[in-house]
Scaffold this motif. Structure first.
Motif, PDB file in Angstrom:
ATOM      1  N   SER A 373      -2.744 -57.774 101.086  1.00  0.00           N
ATOM      2  CA  SER A 373      -3.076 -59.194 100.937  1.00  0.00           C
ATOM      3  C   SER A 373      -1.829 -60.076 100.907  1.00  0.00           C
ATOM      4  O   SER A 373      -1.921 -61.279 101.153  1.00  0.00           O
ATOM      5  CB  SER A 373      -3.896 -59.413  99.661  1.00  0.00           C
ATOM      6  N   TYR A 374      -0.694 -59.515 100.596  1.00  0.00           N
ATOM      7  CA  TYR A 374       0.571 -60.251 100.704  1.00  0.00           C
ATOM      8  C   TYR A 374       1.097 -60.197 102.135  1.00  0.00           C
ATOM      9  O   TYR A 374       1.480 -61.213 102.725  1.00  0.00           O
ATOM     10  CB  TYR A 374       1.597 -59.658  99.739  1.00  0.00           C
ATOM     11  N   GLU A 397      -2.175 -70.918  97.648  1.00  0.00           N
ATOM     12  CA  GLU A 397      -3.592 -70.698  97.350  1.00  0.00           C
ATOM     13  C   GLU A 397      -3.786 -69.436  96.522  1.00  0.00           C
ATOM     14  O   GLU A 397      -4.625 -69.402  95.611  1.00  0.00           O
ATOM     15  CB  GLU A 397      -4.380 -70.622  98.657  1.00  0.00           C
ATOM     16  N   GLN A 398      -3.012 -68.387  96.828  1.00  0.00           N
ATOM     17  CA  GLN A 398      -3.087 -67.168  96.016  1.00  0.00           C
ATOM     18  C   GLN A 398      -2.671 -67.467  94.573  1.00  0.00           C
ATOM     19  O   GLN A 398      -3.302 -67.006  93.608  1.00  0.00           O
ATOM     20  CB  GLN A 398      -2.165 -66.086  96.594  1.00  0.00           C
ATOM     21  N   ARG A 401      -5.431 -69.374  92.706  1.00  0.00           N
ATOM     22  CA  ARG A 401      -6.545 -68.501  92.315  1.00  0.00           C
ATOM     23  C   ARG A 401      -6.157 -67.668  91.095  1.00  0.00           C
ATOM     24  O   ARG A 401      -6.979 -67.452  90.197  1.00  0.00           O
ATOM     25  CB  ARG A 401      -6.938 -67.589  93.488  1.00  0.00           C
ATOM     26  N   TYR A 402      -4.940 -67.207  91.070  1.00  0.00           N
ATOM     27  CA  TYR A 402      -4.449 -66.421  89.920  1.00  0.00           C
ATOM     28  C   TYR A 402      -4.480 -67.269  88.647  1.00  0.00           C
ATOM     29  O   TYR A 402      -4.953 -66.815  87.590  1.00  0.00           O
ATOM     30  CB  TYR A 402      -3.032 -65.935  90.229  1.00  0.00           C
ATOM     31  N   TYR A 439      -6.848 -57.585  94.532  1.00  0.00           N
ATOM     32  CA  TYR A 439      -6.457 -58.260  95.776  1.00  0.00           C
ATOM     33  C   TYR A 439      -5.542 -59.438  95.455  1.00  0.00           C
ATOM     34  O   TYR A 439      -4.432 -59.551  95.977  1.00  0.00           O
ATOM     35  CB  TYR A 439      -7.684 -58.788  96.514  1.00  0.00           C
ATOM     36  N   ASN A 440      -6.018 -60.338  94.611  1.00  0.00           N
ATOM     37  CA  ASN A 440      -5.294 -61.575  94.315  1.00  0.00           C
ATOM     38  C   ASN A 440      -4.018 -61.325  93.510  1.00  0.00           C
ATOM     39  O   ASN A 440      -2.905 -61.619  93.966  1.00  0.00           O
ATOM     40  CB  ASN A 440      -6.224 -62.542  93.581  1.00  0.00           C
ATOM     41  N   ALA A 443      -1.563 -59.150  95.364  1.00  0.00           N
ATOM     42  CA  ALA A 443      -0.752 -59.832  96.376  1.00  0.00           C
ATOM     43  C   ALA A 443       0.460 -60.497  95.743  1.00  0.00           C
ATOM     44  O   ALA A 443       1.568 -60.467  96.303  1.00  0.00           O
ATOM     45  CB  ALA A 443      -1.597 -60.864  97.117  1.00  0.00           C
ATOM     46  N   LEU A 444       0.278 -61.101  94.564  1.00  0.00           N
ATOM     47  CA  LEU A 444       1.387 -61.787  93.904  1.00  0.00           C
ATOM     48  C   LEU A 444       2.358 -60.802  93.268  1.00  0.00           C
ATOM     49  O   LEU A 444       3.568 -61.056  93.223  1.00  0.00           O
ATOM     50  CB  LEU A 444       0.839 -62.765  92.866  1.00  0.00           C
TER      51      LEU A 444
END
Length: 657
Positions: A373-374, A397-398, A401-402, A439-440, A443-444
């Motif tokens: 996802s990253y 956006e990621q 959401r986090y 996922y979220n 990714a971070l």
């Protein structure tokens, strides 16, 4: 002997598939089974619930037996070792997703995991499959349909037809006998009777082969009216064919898509050096608003809103919708290396039956889905399809959401991975309060790990490539590598000081420390700007939908004033301070509270019972969450169009060859 399947779609109007399975029993009373889940989607899907009565005939005995069902997804045949067995059953196929099967007047689609019973103990046997597409289905779809699947086609030169084959049961039986055994006994056992011949109308036959059952269930198919294009990706001194097939009603510039998709795929191959597949197929269905994708070894199955496809007037910079579709393609394509080849160790097993009939727990899904996802969005800008500034919007956006997920303080990303089977695919109104998405947040965490590696002269891309190269040296089926926590530690030690990696892991992976996003961004010359969330319900700490009935609450954050007032998910606010509730009224009320600090009275229906609740004005700690907007920092200030600084170039333009 190969195992032979026939899928007859004559009853497509009823969303039914009639399946015939023929095999030679390797033991007395063989057992048939069906997977309970499909790789890449970590929830027990219980495909067996769509299978009707299963019957069988043994040898040349015309008697039909109803199979004994051992449990939810196992059946037993009463037969002796060496008997030739014919099994029949129907499957209800009306799941418009990428995981199961869907059959109607416009589309015949399926994952074999939901359609093909396996013979326990014969999972390694070669397989032939005939898919019988009725001629009336072809006629309904303009007299011509396409077939797409990553499985190799069977050579039909044994028949007189030049291209596709119109068959009846006798043709298929002769083909199955020829493929399975060249002996009189087999031919006699497989000779169809008149009832069999009458069961199947004239059809177009698509014949494919699979190396084994795992190969079969990792290769979805589609028969529909399709549009398609091809392109090649260069790998050293060879070219790898790629095919993109799309069905559904849509209007799109496929030339633009072909160009952009080829650039993205080539960038992946340039980075990773080669491909774990000989060719690749993108299977895509365009609908009104469905969205999703599922990875396979040599293909991916996608479903997308038609508005996400590039329009005939698509600007040079992709629209947000088109950018989202390219991100989906990028995500699933990368999975061919990162999930299908390098995969969690618990999903690399010689016992396919055991693996696909129960949950396979791992704390590493954040690695596979988080890294992906990253990297999926990062590669869009690395391929030159979007600009660095547009990429920063996606990363922002990621981050937002986090920040909107209060559960990040309660569940680690490793725990989220382990609990995927019971939580991620079963989200409810409390999910954001209690947990995070691997996922979220994954990714971070991948972004933070990439920046940490960059500060030590390496990249996340180096880690992925090192693991992929290990897979190509592995002595395993299909050159796959099982990743464990210990192996990840070992490989990370090649790129980071052990104490740095262990501290990062303890804080951000196994722990719930707040991610050091501002520090990571600053290190690569990115400045976050903060704006208040303008959503009308953000001030009260809730998400909702508004209609003529009022304001329907979908989610209430634990620390917000709505929760403190007693408002709950599924409540319907019908009046605020004596006036009919609406989005406009809620916005006006929260703005007034910010000035006056007054309490508001809400009339609420819960279970059709009327409640009166007092909602206090939010204090400073309960103000709407700040939304982050990311900008490239330059010597001239915040000027996104200026040339990249050295730090930005090192991050955004890594050497991927």
């Amino acid at each position: 002997m190969p195992i032979a399947y026939q899928l007859d779609f004559s009853r497509f109007r009823l969303h039914l598939v009639d399946v015939t399975l023929r095999f030679s029993a390797h033991e007395d009373n063989p057992v048939l089974w069906l997977p309970t889940w499909i790789a890449g989607s970590y929830l027990l899907r219980e495909f067996a619930r769509h299978i009707g009565t299963v019957t069988a005939r043994v040898g040349d005995d015309l008697a039909i037996q109803r199979l004994v069902k051992l449990d939810k997804n196992h059946w037993q045949v009463q037969a002796g070792a060496g008997d030739l067995i014919t099994v029949n059953y129907e499957v209800y196929a009306y799941d418009l997703s990428v995981r199961s099967a869907y059959v109607d007047e416009t589309r015949l689609y399926g994952n074999f995991a939901a359609l093909a019973l396996a013979v326990q103990g014969l999972e390694q046997s070669p397989i032939t499959v005939d898919l019988l597409c009725p001629l009336d289905f072809v006629a309904i779809n303009g007299g011509e349909v396409g077939f797409a699947c990553a499985l190799p086609f069977v050579d039909l030169d044994q028949f007189d037809e030049i291209e596709e084959l119109t068959v009846d049961m006798a043709d298929w039986q002769a083909f199955a006998v020829d493929e399975m055994a060249d002996n009189d006994e087999a031919e006699a056992q497989f000779e169809p009777d008149d009832d069999d011949k009458a069961d199947i109308s004239a059809s177009v036959c698509y014949c494919v082969q699979a190396d084994d059952y795992e190969h079969l269930i990792d290769s979805p198919f589609e028969i529909a009216e399709q549009r398609a294009f091809d392109f090649v990706v260069q790998v050293a001194d060879r070219q790898v064919p790629h095919r993109f097939v799309i069905s559904g009603v849509f209007d799109a510039d496929l030339n633009r898509l072909q160009q952009d998709l080829r650039q993205i795929c080539q960038t992946y191959v340039d980075w990773l050096g080669d491909t774990p597949f000989a060719d690749y197929v993108f299977l895509t269905m365009a609908t009104d608003n469905d969205y999703g994708g599922l990875e396979h070894a040599a293909s991916t199955s996608l479903i997308t809103p038609r508005d996400d496809l590039p329009s005939v007037y698509e600007p040079a910079a992709p629209s947000d919708n088109y950018q989202r579709f390219l991100g989906l393609c990028s995500h699933e394509y990368f999975h061919a290396w990162w999930v299908k080849t390098v995969r969690p160790d618990v999903m690399l097993t010689d016992d396919l039956h055991a693996n696909l009939t129960r949950e396979a727990y791992t704390s590493l899904l954040w690695v596979f889905e988080g890294f992906t996802s990253y990297i999926d969005d990062f590669m869009l800008q690395a391929a030159g399809v979007i600009t660095p500034a547009r990429y920063l919007n996606l990363l922002g956006e990621q981050i937002n959401r986090y920040h909107q997920t209060a559960g990040r303080a309660h569940q680690s990303v490793a725990e989220s991975s382990f609990d995927a089977w019971i939580k991620l695919y079963r989200s409810d109104e409390n999910s954001a309060n209690a947990g995070v998405s691997y996922y979220n947040k994954g990714a971070l965490v991948a972004f933070g790990l990439d920046i940490t590696l960059l500060q030590h002269s390496s990249r996340l891309f180096d880690v992925v490539k090192a693991l992929y190269q290990r897979s190509q040296q592995a002595d395993t089926h299909y050159k796959r590598l099982g990743l464990s926590v210990a192996l990840l530690d070992e490989v990370m030690a090649e790129f980071l000081p052990v104490e740095i990696w262990q501290d990062f892991k303890a804080r951000y992976i196994d722990g719930t420390d707040e991610l050091a996003l501002a520090d990571w961004l600053k290190a690569v010359g990115v400045t976050p700007k903060h704006e208040h969330d303008t959503n009308a319900g953000a001030a009260w700490g809730m998400r909702y939908s508004a209609d003529t009935q009022g304001i329907k609450l979908q989610r209430v954050l634990r620390d917000g004033v709505a929760a403190q007032a007693g408002l709950s998910a599924h409540d319907i606010i019908i009046a605020i301070d004596g006036l009919k509730a609406s989005e406009k009224r809620l916005t006006a009320t929260t703005k007034a509270q910010a000035v006056t600090g007054n309490t508001s009275l809400c009339h609420v229906f819960r279970r059709d019972e009327l409640l009166l609740l007092e909602v206090s004005a939010p204090n400073a700690s309960q103000q709407p969450m700040a939304k982050w907007q990311l900008k490239l920092t330059t010597e001239a200030g915040d000027v996104s169009e200026a040339p990249l600084t050295t730090e930005q170039q090192q991050w955004l333009q890594p050497p991927l060859r």
